[in-house]
Design a protein around this motif. Structure first.
Motif: not given
Length: 264
Positions: A133-139
């Motif tokens: 989930r967090l990696c999916g939010r990264l630029a």
């Protein structure tokens, strides 16, 4: 008018313990390895996710990152509303605090998400979904750094992840506090701490590190730093160490994630 209630933050309230300067080792590593990417970004946003009961780590992150990327802005995110309210008086140019969790409630895609001592209180089986989930939010070109340290930041282990997933594991310590490298096992991140058992790669790595440390005992007369550097140099013959003497001198060593990833 939209009458929908705000979405509930994703995650659970944790203990929130924190201390000034606790994350200095992680911050120094981030500034060294990711500073260039932050400087090049058009809108460099860094998120201190789960900063805890006091906002010291977010304040320090802003100061340390601005030393290498003057345009960076930091958002402190906490799931406990009272902690956000208490932190508001520390807001300044480049630093704000928001209520939220693993959804990372900001409109921009951050170049950095730092989550220190957050997943420690979750179940091992929950880690993969949170990472995803967090990696999916990264630029594009962004970095997630997730790990655990002791209360005053002497011992720290973290995983660095990009949008594609886990990349490396870094072990960092104040060398004068270390009896043997396997002492760092107590600060392994949640994805690894229950895997420090025979048959698992991280157990083999720490075993080999202790052996290299013992073999480097003659270098102790030159100081703990020289002994650490010699041990890491020996360790690198069999393990995919990704950094070099500049970082080893800081009491660090970074290894590719694939070499330490849990079996199965």
């Amino acid at each position: 008018m939209n009458s929908r209630a705000p979405a509930r933050p994703v995650g659970a309230v944790t203990r929130g313990t924190t201390n000034p300067n606790r994350l200095r080792r992680m911050d120094r590593w981030i500034a060294h390895t990711h500073g260039g990417a932050l400087r090049r970004a058009v809108e460099p946003i860094a998120v201190d996710l789960g900063y805890g009961a006091a906002p010291w780590t977010a304040v320090e992150l802003l100061e340390r990152l601005r030393a290498v990327a003057p345009g960076v802005r930091v958002v402190g995110v906490e799931i406990e509303p009272a902690r956000v309210a208490a932190a508001k008086r520390y807001e300044r140019e480049g630093l704000v605090f928001r209520h939220g969790g693993f959804e990372v409630p900001i409109p921009q895609r951050p170049m950095l998400v730092r989550a220190a001592n957050v997943l420690r209180q979750y179940e091992e089986g929950e880690v993969g979904a949170v990472w995803e989930r967090l990696c999916g939010r990264l630029a594009a070109g962004g970095l997630l750094v997730e790990g655990t340290c002791d209360e005053i930041g002497r011992r720290h282990v973290w995983v660095a992840l990009g949008p594609e997933g886990a990349r490396t594991v870094t072990f960092a310590t104040r060398l004068g506090s270390l009896e043997r490298p396997s002492d760092l096992a107590e600060r392994l991140p949640k994805a690894l701490i229950h895997r420090n058992v025979p048959g698992e790669p991280v157990h083999a790595f720490l075993r080999d590190f202790d052996r290299a440390w013992a073999a480097a005992a003659p270098y102790a007369s030159y100081g703990a730093r020289q002994r650490w550097m010699r041990a890491v140099r020996e360790l690198a013959a069999d393990w995919p160490v990704t950094d070099g003497p500049v970082r080893w001198r800081q009491g660090e060593v970074t290894v590719r994630w694939e070499a330490l990833a849990p079996r199965g």
